[in-house]
Design an enzyme around this catalytic site. Structure first.
Site, mmCIF file in Angstrom:
data_model
loop_
_atom_site.group_PDB
_atom_site.id
_atom_site.type_symbol
_atom_site.label_atom_id
_atom_site.label_comp_id
_atom_site.label_asym_id
_atom_site.label_seq_id
_atom_site.Cartn_x
_atom_site.Cartn_y
_atom_site.Cartn_z
ATOM 1 N N THR A 68 -8.613 1.278 9.804
ATOM 2 C CA THR A 68 -8.957 2.413 8.943
ATOM 3 C C THR A 68 -7.651 3.126 8.618
ATOM 4 O OG1 THR A 68 -9.203 4.049 10.728
ATOM 5 C CG2 THR A 68 -11.143 2.720 10.201
ATOM 6 N N ALA B 202 -6.994 3.504 14.297
ATOM 7 C CA ALA B 202 -7.256 4.892 13.891
ATOM 8 C C ALA B 202 -5.892 5.570 13.780
ATOM 9 C CB ALA B 202 -8.125 5.591 14.921
ATOM 10 N N VAL C 125 -3.928 2.782 18.161
ATOM 11 C CA VAL C 125 -3.386 3.960 17.474
ATOM 12 C C VAL C 125 -2.422 3.525 16.371
ATOM 13 C CG1 VAL C 125 -2.030 6.072 17.748
ATOM 14 C CG2 VAL C 125 -3.666 5.397 19.523
ATOM 15 N N LYS C 126 -2.735 3.994 15.164
ATOM 16 C CA LYS C 126 -1.925 3.622 14.002
ATOM 17 C C LYS C 126 -0.891 4.721 13.741
ATOM 18 C CE LYS C 126 -3.274 1.315 9.723
ATOM 19 N NZ LYS C 126 -4.168 1.411 8.571
ATOM 20 N N LEU C 127 0.348 4.275 13.589
ATOM 21 C CA LEU C 127 1.468 5.216 13.433
ATOM 22 C C LEU C 127 2.289 4.805 12.232
ATOM 23 C CD1 LEU C 127 2.417 4.694 17.137
ATOM 24 C CD2 LEU C 127 1.694 6.930 16.270
#
Ligand code: E4P
Length: 217
Positions: free
Chosen positions: A27, A56, A82-84
């Site tokens: 997402t 996310a 965790v998207k960074l």
């Protein structure tokens, strides 16, 4: 090749999971906005539907806040990734979260050097954006090729997640050049099964079968 579905629409994800093709979900803030849903609630629901990683994205831009947001998102479910963003602060956050055993997806990658840094920061996934490079007349697939060579040269374990995929051809090319994962909009994933000769052949078989007057059940 693994397939992730690039959507925050839980109905679309549910419709695709019986195929066994959905290895994860990605997402981003734009997809969450499109869903009209509460972010944490929709991530939790997706994590219940899909066993694999569910990306996310943090929205802070400074490392310390990114780390806090990342830890909070990782607390939603064990399969949150965790998207960074691929910024200097994003790399610091990636290193810290990876050190805590949290899966990370470093996103908005547009160069091989950026991908090299993400691997050194311990990213679980690197997301090169193919379509957005094609949009500015740069061959997005060349980037995947370069990253594959660099990661293999140094035996980096970071998986190449081909993102911003717009067509079936992108999926085929990404598979040919050795991307580990393609994250694909639901419509593109469904479209991969389609071939006009399959439709034509099936219709001919059904027509002939009807002429036999038989039934299997
Ligand atoms: C996935 O992780 C990306 O956010 C997504 O593939 C971006 O796709 P777009 O360039 O079509 O918005």
């Amino acid at each position: 090749m693994k397939f992730f579905v690039d959507t925050a629409d839980t109905a679309e994800i549910k419709a695709l999971t019986p195929t066994g093709l959905v290895d994860g979900v990605t997402t981003n803030p734009s997809l969450v906005m499109k869903s009209g849903r509460d972010f944490r609630e929709v991530v939790a629901e997706i994590c219940d539907i899909v066993e694999g990683p569910v990306s996310a994205e943090v929205t802070a831009t400074e490392a310390a806040q990114m780390i806090e947001e990342g830890k909070s998102l990782a607390g939603i479910a064990q399969n949150v990734c965790v998207k960074l963003p691929l910024t200097f602060d994003g790399l610091i956050a990636c290193k810290a979260l990876t050190g805590d055993g949290i899966k990370t997806n470093v996103t908005l990658c547009f160069s091989a050097n950026q991908a090299l840094l993400a691997a050194k920061a311990g990213a679980t996934f690197i997301s090169p954006f193919i379509g957005r490079l094609d949009d500015i007349n740069v061959d997005g697939m060349d980037l995947i090729r370069e990253i594959r060579i660099i990661y293999d040269n140094y035996d980096f374990q970071t998986e190449i997640l081909a993102a911003s995929i717009r067509s079936a051809n992108h999926v085929k090319e990404a598979a040919l050049v050795g991307a580990d994962v393609s994250t694909v909009p639901p419509g593109v994933l469904k479209g991969l099964a389609h071939h006009p000769l399959t439709d034509k052949g099936l219709q001919a078989f059904l027509d002939d079968w009807a002429k036999t007057g038989q039934k299997i059940l």
